[in-house]
Scaffold this motif. Structure first.
Motif, PDB file in Angstrom:
ATOM      1  N   HIS A   1      26.796 -26.522-111.242  1.00 31.23           N
ATOM      2  CA  HIS A   1      28.088 -26.320-111.898  1.00 31.23           C
ATOM      3  C   HIS A   1      29.129 -27.281-111.319  1.00 31.23           C
ATOM      4  CE1 HIS A   1      31.741 -24.160-113.258  1.00 31.23           C
ATOM      5  NE2 HIS A   1      30.962 -23.763-114.262  1.00 31.23           N
ATOM      6  N   ASN A   2      29.188 -27.360-109.986  1.00 28.13           N
ATOM      7  CA  ASN A   2      30.136 -28.272-109.335  1.00 28.13           C
ATOM      8  C   ASN A   2      29.823 -29.723-109.678  1.00 28.13           C
ATOM      9  OD1 ASN A   2      31.458 -26.134-108.129  1.00 28.13           O
ATOM     10  ND2 ASN A   2      30.257 -26.246-106.237  1.00 28.13           N
ATOM     11  N   ALA A   3      28.524 -30.061-109.648  1.00 26.90           N
ATOM     12  CA  ALA A   3      28.114 -31.439-109.922  1.00 26.90           C
ATOM     13  C   ALA A   3      28.470 -31.840-111.360  1.00 26.90           C
ATOM     14  CB  ALA A   3      26.616 -31.593-109.686  1.00 26.90           C
ATOM     15  N   THR A   4      28.237 -30.940-112.298  1.00 28.58           N
ATOM     16  CA  THR A   4      28.472 -31.270-113.707  1.00 28.58           C
ATOM     17  C   THR A   4      29.962 -31.463-113.980  1.00 28.58           C
ATOM     18  OG1 THR A   4      26.519 -29.946-114.275  1.00 28.58           O
ATOM     19  CG2 THR A   4      27.939 -30.606-116.084  1.00 28.58           C
ATOM     20  N   LYS A   5      30.805 -30.706-113.302  1.00 28.93           N
ATOM     21  CA  LYS A   5      32.252 -30.919-113.448  1.00 28.93           C
ATOM     22  C   LYS A   5      32.622 -32.350-113.050  1.00 28.93           C
ATOM     23  CE  LYS A   5      33.899 -27.407-111.046  1.00 28.93           C
ATOM     24  NZ  LYS A   5      34.933 -26.517-110.467  1.00 28.93           N
ATOM     25  N   ILE A   6      32.073 -32.798-111.941  1.00 29.21           N
ATOM     26  CA  ILE A   6      32.404 -34.148-111.451  1.00 29.21           C
ATOM     27  C   ILE A   6      31.767 -35.212-112.348  1.00 29.21           C
ATOM     28  CG2 ILE A   6      32.235 -35.717-109.478  1.00 29.21           C
ATOM     29  CD1 ILE A   6      32.185 -33.178-107.686  1.00 29.21           C
ATOM     30  N   ILE A   7      30.534 -34.956-112.830  1.00 27.75           N
ATOM     31  CA  ILE A   7      29.866 -35.909-113.742  1.00 27.75           C
ATOM     32  C   ILE A   7      30.715 -36.129-114.984  1.00 27.75           C
ATOM     33  CG2 ILE A   7      27.850 -36.257-115.252  1.00 27.75           C
ATOM     34  CD1 ILE A   7      26.228 -34.615-113.148  1.00 27.75           C
ATOM     35  N   SER A   8      31.269 -35.017-115.528  1.00 24.81           N
ATOM     36  CA  SER A   8      32.071 -35.132-116.752  1.00 24.81           C
ATOM     37  C   SER A   8      33.281 -36.035-116.543  1.00 24.81           C
ATOM     38  CB  SER A   8      32.515 -33.741-117.228  1.00 24.81           C
ATOM     39  OG  SER A   8      33.507 -33.191-116.377  1.00 24.81           O
ATOM     40  N   LYS A   9      33.834 -36.012-115.328  1.00 27.75           N
ATOM     41  CA  LYS A   9      35.012 -36.831-115.023  1.00 27.75           C
ATOM     42  C   LYS A   9      34.625 -38.271-114.724  1.00 27.75           C
ATOM     43  CE  LYS A   9      39.229 -36.797-112.269  1.00 27.75           C
ATOM     44  NZ  LYS A   9      40.016 -36.063-111.246  1.00 27.75           N
ATOM     45  N   VAL A  10      33.605 -38.460-113.884  1.00 25.15           N
ATOM     46  CA  VAL A  10      33.195 -39.799-113.461  1.00 25.15           C
ATOM     47  C   VAL A  10      32.682 -40.624-114.640  1.00 25.15           C
ATOM     48  CG1 VAL A  10      31.483 -41.072-112.088  1.00 25.15           C
ATOM     49  CG2 VAL A  10      32.730 -39.150-111.073  1.00 25.15           C
ATOM     50  N   PHE A  11      31.892 -39.983-115.515  1.00 19.91           N
ATOM     51  CA  PHE A  11      31.273 -40.707-116.631  1.00 19.91           C
ATOM     52  C   PHE A  11      32.069 -40.560-117.943  1.00 19.91           C
ATOM     53  CE2 PHE A  11      27.866 -40.284-113.582  1.00 19.91           C
ATOM     54  CZ  PHE A  11      27.174 -41.481-113.689  1.00 19.91           C
ATOM     55  N   ASN A  12      33.201 -39.853-117.860  1.00 24.06           N
ATOM     56  CA  ASN A  12      34.055 -39.652-119.033  1.00 24.06           C
ATOM     57  C   ASN A  12      33.259 -39.101-120.222  1.00 24.06           C
ATOM     58  OD1 ASN A  12      36.466 -39.655-120.456  1.00 24.06           O
ATOM     59  ND2 ASN A  12      36.173 -41.740-121.229  1.00 24.06           N
ATOM     60  N   ARG A  13      32.523 -38.044-119.959  1.00 25.75           N
ATOM     61  CA  ARG A  13      31.714 -37.388-120.988  1.00 25.75           C
ATOM     62  C   ARG A  13      32.069 -35.905-121.077  1.00 25.75           C
ATOM     63  NH1 ARG A  13      26.863 -39.646-123.000  1.00 25.75           N
ATOM     64  NH2 ARG A  13      26.715 -41.831-122.351  1.00 25.75           N
ATOM     65  N   GLU A  14      32.008 -35.383-122.300  1.00 26.62           N
ATOM     66  CA  GLU A  14      32.024 -33.929-122.455  1.00 26.62           C
ATOM     67  C   GLU A  14      30.580 -33.470-122.376  1.00 26.62           C
ATOM     68  OE1 GLU A  14      33.396 -30.318-125.472  1.00 26.62           O
ATOM     69  OE2 GLU A  14      33.928 -32.390-125.952  1.00 26.62           O
ATOM     70  N   ILE A  15      30.337 -32.474-121.549  1.00 22.97           N
ATOM     71  CA  ILE A  15      28.972 -31.961-121.366  1.00 22.97           C
ATOM     72  C   ILE A  15      28.984 -30.467-121.682  1.00 22.97           C
ATOM     73  CG2 ILE A  15      27.043 -31.647-119.762  1.00 22.97           C
ATOM     74  CD1 ILE A  15      28.248 -34.014-118.133  1.00 22.97           C
ATOM     75  N   VAL A  16      28.159 -30.057-122.622  1.00 22.14           N
ATOM     76  CA  VAL A  16      28.069 -28.645-123.007  1.00 22.14           C
ATOM     77  C   VAL A  16      26.734 -28.106-122.510  1.00 22.14           C
ATOM     78  CG1 VAL A  16      28.082 -26.985-124.910  1.00 22.14           C
ATOM     79  CG2 VAL A  16      29.461 -29.076-125.068  1.00 22.14           C
TER      80      VAL A  16
END
Length: 695
Positions: free
Chosen positions: A659-674
């Protein structure tokens, strides 16, 4: 006078003398409306038209025998008959019923009585059939009284249609009484009763009636067997279903498509999907019903990937799907998160201008909801011409599970304004909405409203929602007391919901009590131990956290392997945690390593407590890095263009580290992740999640 008929094969028939009984000519040689018009014109010119026998032959051809003719044409013939008798009325009553105008059939019957024309057994049978179509019970009962007065009550044909009428109108008790009173029953009598039981879903009664039929040595037909096979599927009566399958093989009936389809459906519903598939493959000819039965079988068995493979084969066989097919396929797409396939289905529905019925529309809504596309689900809902409580419930649940609880509650109140009464499932949806937005008082009021205003007894799921509402709001002690005061024994889900609340609010005491109850009810569930371990770790009791994990290991409890799915270009890819056999292994692991490096640079710190239990200390970081959703997300990053939303479905609750990793991935890679896990949807965007870190 000579009459020339023109036929499609360029043959010409010249009739030098009109036969005394023209029925043979009309029935055998009039294949089209044009042919009939020529005969009709000849009858008028030759002045045969007033003859009642000839007119009725012509009327029968126009009303029933030639499908292309309209009712209006038949009516024009009927109105020119001088004082039509019961036979003429019977033809028109039957025609109205066949042409989907049963109301007109009933009205014509009333006209017949007004004109003092005596009905016969065929009149009663045809009119009762029309009443049955429109569920006109009151009119049917009036006709029943006329039948008794006329002395036709013992006629088999009439009694069969009366049984069908009462059964179709929900009065199966009267239908059965009439059936039991019959001195002579033919196969149509039995089938009328079977049909009635099917319509009222009295599956056990069908099996009992069939056993009685066999004991009496009554011969049955294809219609009988199809009805009984349907009941076997609903009751999971594989013994009787298997007997019918063997009977069919013995009687060489396996070439009958309808019967074989019913057998395939029966085996699938009984959980014998592989047996159903073998029989399906043996069928020489498969229509849309057969394909739909096989797809539905896989869907109900939750073997959704196989269902979509069969759907693909169906397309390759050039068999056009129907609504039943589409509903099953959409259900599978919803489970798998197969967005592209589901969108194709929606496009097909639009292209073919299929009616957006309640069933199809609700299936489309559910599909979009489970793919996290809220606005698409709302759009489908708005376009549905008819909506019922299930449609509204799916919309409320869609909004609630996707983090839009306030909107979900607004939808519930709009539903009430439209005088649509909620059912127990609707209350689960709206209570879930209260939970997601922290509306404790509204939740309490709705819970009380169930029994007070709608006479609905709360089920386990409703109690679970209330525990979740209280737990999310930090009222952990109150939630615990609520469980203790429940009128029914709490199940593992109730205690697990409380345990999750204890983790969120660091309540060790109630957390320990929750696990004690869970171990009694469901001792081998790994997630419960992990939740308590997380609680200990969150308050600095690391030794206790390690003790719980060791206890879990000593008892041989293994973590359920994480499995994540992602759909790309219509193909579904499956990833397991630390899977070195996954598709495109090297490419995926290289992408994952690169992804982890980039998020570490942005502040990500691995939570090694979420590592595999038997992992060595040096391997724990690698273990959490290779959780299934991280592999799926990394694959999505390299296989989709920048800015594309990545959609993942997971079989377990998302762990804290992912959960923590995916939050940061969404910001770093500028992606919405569902990410859809087994509890809810997580919409990750710009470093935050729609669940507000409570799940």
């Amino acid at each position: 006078m000579a009459l020339t008929l023109h036929f499609p094969a360029k043959t010409v028939t010249t009739i030098t003398q009109f036969p005394e009984n023209p029925k043979t000519l009309i029935v055998q040689q009039c294949k089209t409306t044009k042919d009939l018009n020529q005969v009709h014109a000849h009858l008028i010119k030759s002045r045969f038209h007033p003859n009642p026998t000839i007119s009725e032959n012509l009327l029968e051809a126009a009303a029933i025998l030639i499908p292309a003719t309209t009712v209006d044409y038949a009516l024009s013939i009927f109105h020119k008959i001088n004082e039509p008798d019961s036979s003429a009325y019977n033809i028109m009553i039957r025609a109205f019923t066949l042409k989907q105008s049963p109301q007109e059939a009933v009205m014509l019957y009333k006209t017949m009585l007004e004109n003092s024309v005596e009905p016969d057994r065929f009149t009663f049978a045809c009119t009762l059939k029309a009443c049955s179509r429109i569920k006109a019970l009151e009119e049917g009962e009036q006709i029943h009284a006329q039948i008794l007065k006329s002395g036709f009550g013992c006629r088999q044909l009439v009694t069969n249609t009366l049984i069908h009428l009462y059964a179709n109108c929900g009065r199966i008790d009267i239908a059965r009484k009439m059936f039991d009173r019959m001195s002579n029953r033919d196969v149509f009598s039995w089938n009328s009763m079977f049909s009635g039981y099917v319509k009222t879903e009295c599956w056990r009664e069908i099996v009992d009636l069939f056993n009685e039929m066999r004991d009496l040595g009554v011969k049955f037909d294809e219609v009988t067997l199809i009805n009984v096979l349907m009941a076997c599927g609903r009751l999971a009566d594989i013994e009787l279903g298997g007997w019918i399958s063997e009977y069919m093989e013995e009687k060489e009936l396996n070439g009958n498509v309808k019967l074989m389809t019913a057998v395939v459906d029966m085996y699938a519903k009984c959980g014998h999907v592989d047996k159903a598939r073998r029989l399906f493959e043996q069928m020489n000819r498969k229509d849309v019903v057969a394909w739909s039965a096989m797809i539905s079988g896989y869907s109900q068995a939750r073997r959704c990937k196989e269902a979509l493979v069969v759907f693909h084969d169906m397309q390759m066989a050039n068999v056009l799907p129907n609504e039943v097919t589409m509903v099953s396929v959409l259900s599978c797409c919803a489970v798998l998160g197969a967005l592209e396939t589901g969108k194709w289905v929606h496009l097909y529905v639009k292209k073919k201008r299929m009616e957006l019925t309640i069933t199809l529309g609700t299936a489309l809504m559910d599909f979009y909801a489970k793919c996290g596309l809220i606005e698409n689900a709302v759009e489908v809902f708005k376009k549905m011409p008819l909506k019922n409580v299930f449609s509204w419930t799916v919309l409320i649940q869609c909004l609630a599970s996707n983090g839009q609880g306030e909107r979900a509650l607004e939808t519930y109140y709009i539903m009430r304004e439209k005088n649509i009464e909620p059912n127990d499932v609707a209350f689960i949806a709206v209570l879930s909405a209260c939970s997601h937005v922290g509306m404790v008082d509204e939740g309490r009021e709705l819970f009380v409203s169930m029994s007070r205003d709608f006479d609905l007894e709360p089920r386990m799921e409703h109690y679970g929602c209330m525990v979740d509402i209280l737990g999310r709001a930090g009222l952990v002690e109150e939630a615990y007391q609520f469980i203790k005061n429940m009128p029914i024994p709490p199940n593992p889900v109730i205690w697990r919901t409380l345990l999750a609340a204890c983790r969120a609010h660091k309540n060790v005491k109630v957390g320990e009590e929750s696990l004690k109850n869970l171990v009694t009810l469901e001792p081998m569930h790994s997630g419960d131990y992990i939740l308590l371990s997380d609680i200990y770790a969150s308050v600095g009791r690391c030794e206790d956290a390690l003790r719980v994990m060791n206890q879990m290991r000593e008892q041989g409890i293994k973590k359920t392997p994480g499995c994540s799915l992602i759909e790309l270009d219509g193909e579904i890819y499956e990833f397991l945690a630390e899977d070195n056999m996954c598709p495109h292994f090297k490419e995926v692991y290289d992408a994952t390593e690169n992804m982890m490096k980039r998020i570490k640079s942005a502040g990500y710190v691995p939570n090694t407590a979420d590592a595999r239990l038997d992992a060595e200390e040096d391997d724990k970081e690698a273990s959490v890095a290779h959780h299934s959703e991280k592999l799926a997300i990394a694959f999505g990053l390299i296989r989709t263009s920048p800015g594309t939303t990545i959609r993942i479905s997971k079989n377990l609750r998302v762990c804290t580290d992912c959960h923590n990793a995916t939050k940061i991935i969404s910001k770093v890679f500028n992606r919405e992740i569902v990410v859809r896990d087994w509890t809810r949807f997580h919409h990750f965007k710009e470093g935050s999640c729609s669940c507000n870190d409570y799940w």
